[in-house]
Scaffold this active site. Sequence first.
Site, short mmCIF file in Angstrom:
data_model
loop_
_atom_site.label_atom_id
_atom_site.label_comp_id
_atom_site.label_asym_id
_atom_site.label_seq_id
_atom_site.Cartn_x
_atom_site.Cartn_y
_atom_site.Cartn_z
CG HIS A 253 -2.82 1.53 7.65
ND1 HIS A 253 -3.79 1.99 7.07
CD2 HIS A 253 -1.72 1.41 6.92
CE1 HIS A 253 -3.23 2.33 5.61
NE2 HIS A 253 -1.97 1.85 5.80
CG ASP B 254 -2.58 2.15 1.50
OD1 ASP B 254 -2.09 1.80 2.66
OD2 ASP B 254 -2.18 2.96 1.13
CD GLU C 23 -0.11 4.12 7.49
OE1 GLU C 23 1.22 4.42 6.85
OE2 GLU C 23 -0.87 4.74 6.83
CD GLU C 24 -3.47 5.65 4.47
OE1 GLU C 24 -2.57 6.77 4.11
OE2 GLU C 24 -3.37 4.67 3.73
CG ASP D 284 1.55 0.06 4.60
OD1 ASP D 284 0.72 0.05 3.50
OD2 ASP D 284 1.40 0.95 5.64
CG HIS E 292 -3.38 7.01 -1.23
ND1 HIS E 292 -2.92 8.02 -0.47
CD2 HIS E 292 -2.70 5.76 -0.44
CE1 HIS E 292 -2.52 7.43 0.70
NE2 HIS E 292 -2.67 6.14 0.73
#
Length: 351
Positions: A66, A176, A208-209, A231, A315
């Site tokens: 992603h 990410d 995706e998130e 990922d 994150h």
Amino acid sequence: MNTLEFLKYLSNSTSVSGYEENISEYIVNTFKEYSDDIDYDKLGSVIAIKRGTNNVSNLKIMLAAHMDEIGLMVKDFDDSGTIRFTSVGGIDPRTLVAQEVIVHGKREVFGVIGTKPPHLQDSSDSDKAFEMDDLYIDIGYDKKTVKELICIGDIITINREFTELQGNSVTGKALDDKAGVATMLQCAKELKKLNHQADVYFVSTIQEEVGTRGAITSTYKINPDIGIAIDVGFGKTPELDKADSIEMKKGPAITLGGNIHPTLRQKLIEVAEEYNIPYQIEVESGPTGTDARSMQISMAGVPCLLISLPLRYMHTTVETINMDDIKNSGNLIARFISEITSDNLEGYLCY
């Protein structure tokens, strides 16, 4: 294209979920050199297609990583001119205090995230973590001027530059899963050296998130025989148990669990061992929360694999990854693809 420079550009760029068009053109222009065609799904995921040789059975392998990132969004203005905001994707408010930000309004505006000074906090609150509603963005203007530049719904990103660390590690925001997109680029570069029968679809998925949405729509468009999600996983740090994390610089983690096709997983391990590519095992008993989950249960079902790149501080604005893991992951996937043919596929897909 140098994989490091590619990742640096992606990390420094803005692609909050729903606003990925900011990097789509760059991804397209980069993958053109390593693919035969470029396509999109109707949501905006970028699909770079590399055709195989003698592919009379229309064998298709889909890779998904992603390109969206977590971020913030303007939701209100205080009378003082400060900006209230909410999150897009999973953000821990504790990581936001005192961060520098860019508000993407009518023009890009620099700001800082502030909150009540510790001197003025009640003693009962001093040991509590901040929540999103406790924070605000200060760009220095009064409310009238702020509203001339910025609207409710404008996105906000952390002002953080991609930086090289020691030992071939790098740090930045949104690795990410832009590191996964960089892994697809490494795979595409390696595939140019190899013969492969399958048509390979390198999909930079969107949103995706906020629900793995691009993986769903692109899987329906492609209808692949095999899906491979790329990922990030939790890179080992001192406070993490070994069972809950994967080691940096020890290669990609091959996931084991219900989301993953067992025979294809075993084939991937055999390829890694044959070519002396380091790898680790990651255990995930249920849905992985990645594009693999959405690919697997789309249409009539797609047999899937998941490659996890060890990433520290997920994150946050200082996500850290090692470039050797990206290279080894891309090379492993390329070697795996080169060994899948229409003659052996059915055997691998049998339980």
